[in-house]
Design a protein around this motif. Structure first.
Motif, PDB file in Angstrom:
ATOM      1  N   ASP A  57      36.103  50.486  52.395  1.00 55.53           N
ATOM      2  CA  ASP A  57      36.236  50.842  53.796  1.00 55.53           C
ATOM      3  C   ASP A  57      35.942  52.325  53.992  1.00 55.53           C
ATOM      4  N   ASN A  58      35.325  52.644  55.118  1.00 56.78           N
ATOM      5  CA  ASN A  58      34.999  54.035  55.432  1.00 56.78           C
ATOM      6  C   ASN A  58      35.396  54.309  56.886  1.00 56.78           C
ATOM      7  N   PRO A  59      36.692  54.308  57.174  1.00 51.18           N
ATOM      8  CA  PRO A  59      37.135  54.382  58.570  1.00 51.18           C
ATOM      9  C   PRO A  59      36.823  55.721  59.219  1.00 51.18           C
ATOM     10  N   VAL A  60      36.419  55.659  60.467  1.00 50.35           N
ATOM     11  CA  VAL A  60      36.122  56.872  61.224  1.00 50.35           C
ATOM     12  C   VAL A  60      37.361  57.761  61.322  1.00 50.35           C
ATOM     13  N   ALA A  75      37.689  43.859  51.906  1.00 49.02           N
ATOM     14  CA  ALA A  75      36.910  42.622  51.803  1.00 49.02           C
ATOM     15  C   ALA A  75      37.615  41.613  50.913  1.00 49.02           C
ATOM     16  N   ILE A  76      38.244  42.092  49.846  1.00 50.23           N
ATOM     17  CA  ILE A  76      39.114  41.263  49.019  1.00 50.23           C
ATOM     18  C   ILE A  76      40.032  42.192  48.220  1.00 50.23           C
ATOM     19  N   SER A  96      44.419  39.199  50.321  1.00 51.07           N
ATOM     20  CA  SER A  96      43.900  39.317  51.683  1.00 51.07           C
ATOM     21  C   SER A  96      42.387  39.427  51.617  1.00 51.07           C
ATOM     22  N   MET A  97      41.715  38.746  52.553  1.00 58.36           N
ATOM     23  CA  MET A  97      40.254  38.809  52.631  1.00 58.36           C
ATOM     24  C   MET A  97      39.829  39.045  54.075  1.00 58.36           C
ATOM     25  N   LYS A  98      38.897  39.955  54.254  1.00 58.78           N
ATOM     26  CA  LYS A  98      38.373  40.279  55.575  1.00 58.78           C
ATOM     27  C   LYS A  98      36.843  40.351  55.482  1.00 58.78           C
ATOM     28  N   GLY A 175      29.300  37.924  45.891  1.00 58.84           N
ATOM     29  CA  GLY A 175      30.624  38.183  46.439  1.00 58.84           C
ATOM     30  C   GLY A 175      31.255  39.448  45.895  1.00 58.84           C
ATOM     31  N   THR A 176      31.795  40.259  46.789  1.00 55.06           N
ATOM     32  CA  THR A 176      32.398  41.516  46.388  1.00 55.06           C
ATOM     33  C   THR A 176      33.679  41.256  45.603  1.00 55.06           C
TER      34      THR A 176
END
Length: 506
Positions: A57-60, A75-76, A96-98, A175-176
């Motif tokens: 993730d690279n959140p603003v 993502a996993i 958790s998966m997104k 798959g990641t």
């Protein structure tokens, strides 16, 4: 030629000669012979334990806070219900998966295995998982996930002790992936008990954003006071301390700092079992089953009960080998999980009148906990038996094996001998006023057992470089040179003597 240039050339030549001499160290076999670990390592290994695909993730919202970007793997991602487990016991995985989807779990036991670094133990799944909630934080900045169980594993009776990685893979093309790390322990006699420093992994775990013991939401990057709690009920974010190793995601600090030690121990054929930091607090009877206890790499966080149990075990005849640095720098206190009620699932630094350091740590370790610095192991007592077969003389060096944090000044203990002393390079000018002398020490105990302290997080770097390992380096101020025969021989000398001199208890 100027005197300055002549002096500099002489220094370079002497240093080169010292390194060349130590490279002539003679190998030595482990004191152990055929055992459960040599039998295990005769089985086929695989390099496919490593992560292949990853996405972070690279959140603003973290744009102004670069230490916290590209750390979470939503993502996993997942965590285990327990830090360590016995054969025949069950361990649960909360995933958790997104976005939502299916996933597979491949379980690997980490070790040597002919140089592959791990053996594939089981494949689980496919399972289903969805995005799970990131919990709000408490007043102590604690985040405890209450995620649904996605998979469970009953540990087979024949699985040997060790550090295990459950590799999570999204069940889709390319798959990641990420890891869940846990320890399988055994209640059986062994020569060596190697501890995973998972309290320190968790202390530096920033998941989901900046929620380690060092981050309290203020503008400062680091916070080092008490009253901040962290929980094992959450995934490990990518470990960002000192270097970037994206393919270690979810493994805590194990792949970065500890795998070289366990890889080398099993390569040498030592009969070794593993335990979690938490086992010294929750299952201290495990200390009665081995001849020597190993603290490895970054082992910063201990409870007072852990300290007391190891002190009692030393007094009862257990040898201690600290192949670690910054050891026992902080005393902690545990808290039960507010989600499951499980004991010791959260912790915080314990504040006292001065700081949060472990009181009298040097009386057990032989040296005081240290701070940040980089340098060489410089021999000061080459006649000692720990140097047998190394080819080292007084003033010779094992280069670049001290860092990034170390243990410092020797303690006042009867019979303690200083084996190595060197002046280190501080991390920044802010540390320049501190005493930056590293000391490697050893002392005998009343029952004939030993305590050895190498005093460096990076000591395992001198023993092995397994597949997937990224050699340690900190910016432009320090780094390791990799495997060194003298470090290997010295370590073998220490362990073999501890095994040989173990005083059999009645």
């Amino acid at each position: 030629m100027s005197k300055h240039r002549m002096g500099r050339r002489r220094f370079v030549n002497v240093a080169a000669a010292a390194s060349a001499a130590s490279l002539l160290a003679k190998p030595v076999k482990a004191a152990s012979k055929s055992n459960r670990i040599t039998e295990e390592n005769s089985k086929p290994g695989t390099i496919e334990w490593q992560l292949r695909y990853h996405s972070f993730d690279n959140p603003v919202t973290m744009a102004s806070y670069p230490l916290n970007r590209l750390l979470r793997h939503s993502a996993i991602e997942g965590y285990a219900s327990r830090a360590s487990v016995l054969p025949s016991e069950a361990i649960d995985f909360m995933i958790s998966m997104k976005p939502a989807g299916g996933f597979l779990v491949d379980v690997y036991r980490m070790g040597y295995y002919g140089g592959a670094g791990a053996r594939h133990m089981a494949r689980l799944g496919p399972f289903k998982a969805s995005p799970q909630t990131v919990p709000m934080m408490t007043m102590e900045r604690l985040r405890e996930c209450a995620w649904e169980k996605s998979a469970s594993l009953a540990i087979p009776k024949d699985w040997p002790s060790g550090v295990y990685l459950a590799k999570l893979t999204r069940d889709e093309p390319h798959g990641t992936q990420s890891y869940v790390v846990f320890v399988v322990k055994e209640h059986r006699p062994s020569d060596l008990l190697c501890q995973a420093s998972d309290l320190t992994w968790q202390a530096y775990n920033k998941w989901p954003g900046k929620d380690s013991l060092y981050d309290d939401g203020t503008p400062e990057v680091w916070y080092t006071g008490p009253n901040v709690r962290v929980s094992f009920d959450r995934p490990y974010a990518k470990y960002c301390q000192c270097l970037d190793s994206p393919l270690s995601s979810g493994s805590g600090g194990y792949v970065l700092w500890e795998h070289p030690m366990t890889y080398w121990l099993e390569q040498q054929g030592y009969d070794v079992t593993s335990c979690s930091n938490l086992d010294l607090h929750l299952d201290p009877g495990i200390l009665k089953l081995s001849k020597a206890f190993l603290s490895v790499a970054h082992d910063e966080y201990w409870s007072k009960k852990m300290y007391d149990e190891v002190t009692h075990a030393r007094n009862d005849g257990l040898s201690l080998a600290f192949f670690s640095g910054d050891t026992m720098w902080h005393e902690i206190e545990f808290y039960d999980s507010s989600v499951t009620g499980a004991p010791c699932r959260a912790f915080a630094r314990k504040a006292n009148e001065v700081n949060t350091n472990m009181p009298e740590a040097e009386k057990l370790m032989g040296v005081k906990p240290g701070t940040v610095g980089y340098g060489d192991w410089v021999v000061s007592k080459a006649s000692h038996w720990v140097y047998e077969g190394t080819g080292l003389k007084n003033g010779d060096r094992i280069p670049a094996v001290i860092g990034w944090e170390y243990n410092g000044g020797p303690a006042d203990i009867p019979g303690l001998e200083v084996l190595a002393t060197s002046l280190l390079h501080p991390r920044t000018d802010a540390f320049i006023k501190e005493d930056h002398h590293h000391h490697g020490v050893i002392y005998p105990c009343e029952k004939g057992n030993w305590v050895f302290n190498a005093g460096s997080i990076w000591w395992p770097e001198g023993l092995a470089c397994p597949p997937g390992h990224v050699p340690a380096r900190v910016g432009d101020v320090g780094g390791t040179f990799g495997v060194h025969p003298a470090a290997q021989r010295l370590t073998a000398n220490v362990l073999n003597r501890m095994i040989k001199d173990y005083p059999r208890r009645a």
